[in-house]
Structures are given as structure tokens and as C-alpha cells.
Design an enzyme around this catalytic site. Structure first.
Site: not given
Length: 267
Positions: A160, A120
Site C-alpha cells: 500500500d 506500508y
């Protein structure tokens, strides 16, 4: 065939309450699920909700923030949380907002014939106040970490990455040039992964597919209008490119401002 899913769920407990994770497990039947932005601690979730999946937690030190998780039907040989000490010595991973390596942003799991990495990536923020951390610290540290893993086994990485790589990867590229998520620095960080020999699996199979996005702002009915960004990825070592059979974006699955992205690979 190995089936994998990556999803920024924007809060594990909220996603569970909405039934999103259950829908992913039922509809996609993955062998491994990688989750980002879980915003939860292990003692806040009943492990029974994961069923036959073995959970690997990496919550942020700060409660209710960031964090990653891997759910796997088969336990890995081993796993590591965050960047190793030698990487932390080489790169500056802290800024005025805190230590990014303490935000639960990275899990590396070793399986029999591959490494799995979920990440992330820190958001550079609307005023670009965390862009320096991204460009000088996090992105090069992540690229180095994955390159070193690939020296011993092929790597599948996902998550992400908080960047739209090309103009085709967002609905309004001209209006967003230089803004967070579409700066030259962030895009260069993605270029470095490709130059290190990793393959963007979705673009490998769908080089010209437009309007394929994985995140939409909550404002202005963006998701209904499909005014979005592709910032969630599955990347693979080049040696695995020919073994990737399917890479998909599941915009119909709700439960977060992101949607799941999946990969099917013969290993």
C-alpha cells in the site's frame, strides 16, 4: 511460475475472522503473500492458521497499529525489518506522530534470484500533516533502498503506497487534486520509483484499463459503486518486465477496505 499476492488487510485478526485470508489462499494459491496494516503481534495469532506458509512478522512497536508480514511457502535466504541504519542516518523518518521506522512498515526478503520488498507507506493524513515526512523522508528513503537492492538482484516490491499515481487510478481525480493520496509531492515520489527503473506491473500490462481500484472508503457505498482508488501495487525491476505474465486486482475478495493485488512472474 511464481504467484504473489499483496493485500492491506486492515487488521489481521479481523480478516482471519471474516475468512478473507483463507479465501485468498484457496482462490489464488499464491507462493508468497505480503500483508500490510496487520495491527497484530505474533502472540495474538495462532501460527497454525498460516498452514504451510512461513511467517515473517514486522509488527509496529505501538500495539494495534500498522505492521507488515510476509507469508512464504519457501523460506527466504535472509530478511531485514525496516530501513537499515545508514538510511536512517541519511533521511529524517520521524515527525510529530512518531518514528515511521518503528511502525513495522517495511520488510525486505532475499530469495535465490530476487529481492522481495513489502511496504506500508505512511498516510500523509487528511490535513497533509505527514506530507513532509513522505516527501522529504520516507519516499526518497524507500526509493534509495530499492535502488541499492537492485544493484545486486532484481527487485519485486509491493504494498500500500498510499498514492494514486495517475488520474486513471482514481474515480474522481479532479475533486481530489492536492488532497492526501493525490498530491503532486506523493505522485512525484512514485515517479521517482519509475525513473529508477522499476515498472508498475499492472499499468505495464493494462495501460488504459480504467475503473480498476484497490481501495474504497467506507462512506457512501463507495465499493458497491466502485468509487475507488488504486493505491496498492506490484512494481518490478525493469529486467523482469518481460517475465511478468499476469497482474490482477481482485475486487471481488472481501475482508478489508482494500482488495488483494496479484502478480505472476516467470523467474
Amino acid at each position: 511460475m511464481l504467484k504473489l499476492v499483496s493485500w492491506n488487510i486492515n487488521g489481521l485478526r479481523a480478516c482471519l475472522n471474516k475468512g478473507g485470508l483463507e479465501e485468498v489462499m484457496t482462490a489464488l494459491d499464491p507462493d508468497i503473500v505480503c500483508l500490510q496494516e496487520i495491527k497484530a503481534q505474533p502472540d495474538q495469532v495462532d501460527p497454525a492458521v498460516f498452514g504451510a506458509y512461513e511467517p515473517i512478522w514486522n509488527p509496529a512497536e505501538r500495539k494495534g497499529y500498522s505492521g507488515t508480514m510476509i507469508l512464504s511457502r519457501t523460506a527466504p535466504q535472509s530478511y531485514d525489518l525496516n530501513f537499515p541504519a545508514d538510511t536512517c542516518r541519511r533521511f529524517e523518518l520521524a515527525d510529530q506522530f512518531g518514528d515511521a521506522n518503528a511502525e513495522g512498515r517495511l520488510i525486505t526478503a532475499e530469495f535465490d534470484n530476487f529481492y522481495l520488498v513489502t511496504v506500508y507507506t505512511p498516510n500523509s493524513k487528511g490535513d497533509l500533516s505527514r506530507l513532509g515526512l513522505r516527501f522529504d523522508g520516507w519516499d526518497p528513503a524507500f526509493a534509495r533502498h530499492c535502488r541499492k537492492l537492485a544493484e545486486s538482484k532484481p527487485v519485486l516490491m509491493c504494498g500500500d503506497l498510499n498514492v494514486a499515481h495517475q488520474e486513471i487510478d482514481l474515480a474522481r481525480p479532479k475533486e481530489n487534486v492536492g488532497k492526501h493520496g493525490f498530491t503532486n509531492e506523493e505522485r512525484r515520489g512514485f515517479d521517482n520509483l519509475l525513473e529508477a527503473g522499476f515498472v508498475d506491473t499492472f499499468r505495464h500490462l493494462h495501460p488504459d484499463r480504467a475503473e480498476a481500484y484497490s481501495w474504497w472508503t467506507h462512506w457512501g457505498s463507495a465499493r458497491a459503486k466502485n468509487v475507488g482508488w488504486r493505491i496498492d501495487y506490484w512494481l518490478a525491476s525493469g529486467s523482469l518486465a518481460g517475465k511478468v505474465k499476469r497482474a490482477a486486482i481482485h475486487a471481488d475478495i472481501m475482508g478489508s477496505d482494500h482488495c488483494p493485488v496479484s502478480l505472476e512472474v516467470e523467474l
